[in-house]
Design an enzyme around this catalytic site. Structure first.
Site, short mmCIF file in Angstrom:
data_model
loop_
_atom_site.label_atom_id
_atom_site.label_comp_id
_atom_site.label_asym_id
_atom_site.label_seq_id
_atom_site.Cartn_x
_atom_site.Cartn_y
_atom_site.Cartn_z
N MET A 175 -8.56 8.50 -0.29
CA MET A 175 -9.46 8.85 0.82
C MET A 175 -9.92 10.30 0.68
O MET A 175 -9.14 11.16 0.27
CB MET A 175 -8.73 8.70 2.16
N MET A 177 -11.89 -5.71 4.60
CA MET A 177 -11.06 -4.85 5.45
C MET A 177 -10.82 -5.54 6.79
O MET A 177 -11.76 -5.97 7.46
CB MET A 177 -11.76 -3.50 5.71
N MET A 225 -11.87 5.03 -0.85
CA MET A 225 -12.60 5.26 0.40
C MET A 225 -13.19 6.65 0.30
O MET A 225 -12.74 7.60 0.95
CB MET A 225 -11.62 5.11 1.58
N GLY A 262 0.94 -2.40 3.96
CA GLY A 262 1.53 -1.06 3.89
C GLY A 262 2.74 -0.95 4.77
O GLY A 262 3.89 -1.05 4.32
N SER A 263 2.49 -0.76 6.08
CA SER A 263 3.60 -0.53 7.01
C SER A 263 4.56 -1.71 7.07
O SER A 263 5.76 -1.52 7.22
CB SER A 263 3.05 -0.19 8.41
N GLY A 311 -8.91 4.08 6.89
CA GLY A 311 -8.58 5.46 7.19
C GLY A 311 -7.08 5.67 7.42
O GLY A 311 -6.55 6.72 7.07
N PHE A 312 -6.43 4.66 7.99
CA PHE A 312 -5.03 4.84 8.36
C PHE A 312 -4.23 3.56 8.19
O PHE A 312 -4.79 2.47 8.32
CB PHE A 312 -4.93 5.30 9.82
N GLY A 313 -2.95 3.72 7.90
CA GLY A 313 -2.05 2.58 7.90
C GLY A 313 -1.58 2.27 9.32
O GLY A 313 -1.83 3.05 10.25
N GLY A 314 -0.95 1.14 9.48
CA GLY A 314 -0.31 0.82 10.75
C GLY A 314 -1.22 0.41 11.88
O GLY A 314 -0.82 0.44 13.04
N ASP A 372 -4.53 3.90 -1.95
CA ASP A 372 -5.63 4.25 -1.05
C ASP A 372 -6.08 5.68 -1.25
O ASP A 372 -5.44 6.63 -0.77
CB ASP A 372 -5.18 4.05 0.41
N HIS A 383 -8.12 1.58 -4.30
CA HIS A 383 -9.10 1.36 -3.23
C HIS A 383 -9.70 2.71 -2.87
O HIS A 383 -9.04 3.53 -2.23
CB HIS A 383 -8.37 0.71 -2.05
N SER A 402 0.84 -1.21 0.00
CA SER A 402 0.00 0.00 0.00
C SER A 402 0.87 1.25 0.00
O SER A 402 1.66 1.47 0.91
CB SER A 402 -0.90 0.02 1.24
N HIS A 435 -1.09 -1.07 -4.40
CA HIS A 435 -2.38 -0.75 -3.78
C HIS A 435 -2.40 0.75 -3.47
O HIS A 435 -1.50 1.28 -2.82
CB HIS A 435 -2.53 -1.57 -2.50
N ASP A 478 -7.06 -6.40 3.55
CA ASP A 478 -6.36 -5.11 3.68
C ASP A 478 -6.41 -4.62 5.12
O ASP A 478 -7.50 -4.38 5.65
CB ASP A 478 -7.03 -4.10 2.74
N GLY A 479 -5.23 -4.49 5.74
CA GLY A 479 -5.14 -3.88 7.07
C GLY A 479 -4.43 -4.78 8.07
O GLY A 479 -4.89 -5.89 8.32
N GLY A 480 -3.31 -4.32 8.57
CA GLY A 480 -2.60 -5.07 9.60
C GLY A 480 -1.97 -6.37 9.13
O GLY A 480 -1.68 -7.25 9.94
#
Ligand code: DX5
Ligand code: ZN
Length: 216
Positions: A36, A136, A67, A197-198, A141-144, A34, A65, A7, A32, A175-177
């Site tokens: 927003m 999701m 959002m 991402g992170s 809304g946020f990475g990490g 994002d 993606h 991401s 990817h 997507d996420g974590g």
């Protein structure tokens, strides 16, 4: 078989071209992206002008993606840029079937994303038409953020839904974590594209992290 989509949200935006080159060389399958709008999610990132500016600098397929509260307003713009997957949020669209048809007729693949609190069953009537279901595993809304384990069960449900609809080509993306550890159960559940991402951009060795997410 398993694809990894780093991401861009976790990239260093001041050297974006180099960052994208770096993950392409590290073996990423997709980029990817994002988008927003500060309305659907409490954060504002970038839009079509930035996506257009980076398109000539990589061969990676773009996995966008959205959002945003009004995804249909952007279909033509992203189609013109040359985007592979155009993914909108189920929660933003009253006429999903119409938008899916519009995305496909514009030459892109159509994805629908679900927030952690949105049931997979909301996609039952469009499952046959989809090219991607994006589950999701954090609130967008946020990475990490920390992976929400409930996503594992939702991936199994998404797989069952696509099977029941006779859809053998759609991918299930999460997507996420995602990191080399959370990737393990999510792949076992049936996910085939993993966004990270992170974990990727923060890794000392990005190629090793992509490989670990893919093969652990
Ligand atoms: C969250 C975004 C994600 C995010 C993932 O709203 O949709 O794509 O960048 O970041 P990590 O992998 O750090 O959770
Ligand atoms: Zn995303």
């Amino acid at each position: 078989m398993i694809k990894v989509a780093p991401s861009m949200l976790s990239a260093d935006f001041s050297i974006l071209r180099e960052e994208i080159k770096s993950i392409e060389l590290a073996g990423a399958d997709f980029l990817h992206i994002d988008v927003m709008d500060g309305h659907f999610v409490p954060n504002l990132t970038f839009g079509a002008p930035i996506v257009k500016a980076i398109r000539p600098h990589t061969k990676l397929p773009f996995d966008v993606h959205l959002m945003v509260t009004n995804p249909s307003d952007y279909v033509e713009e992203y189609a013109k840029i040359g985007v592979e997957y155009f993914t909108f949020h189920q929660e933003t669209v009253p006429h999903m079937h119409r938008l899916i048809q519009y995305i496909k007729s514009s030459g892109m693949k159509a994805g629908v994303s679900l927030n952690p609190s949105t049931p997979v069953s909301t996609l039952e009537d469009v499952a046959a038409e989809l090219d991607m279901i994006l589950i999701m595993s954090v609130n967008p809304g946020f990475g990490g953020q920390t992976f929400i384990p409930r996503a594992i069960e939702k991936v199994k449900q998404a797989k069952a839904l696509l099977d029941a609809a006779g859809n053998t080509t759609a991918v299930i993306e999460v997507d996420g974590g995602i990191n080399d550890k959370t990737a393990v159960p999510i792949k076992a559940a049936g996910a085939t594209v993993l966004v990270a991402g992170s974990a990727v951009f923060g890794a000392p060795d990005r190629a090793a992290m992509i490989e670990a997410i893919r093969n652990n």
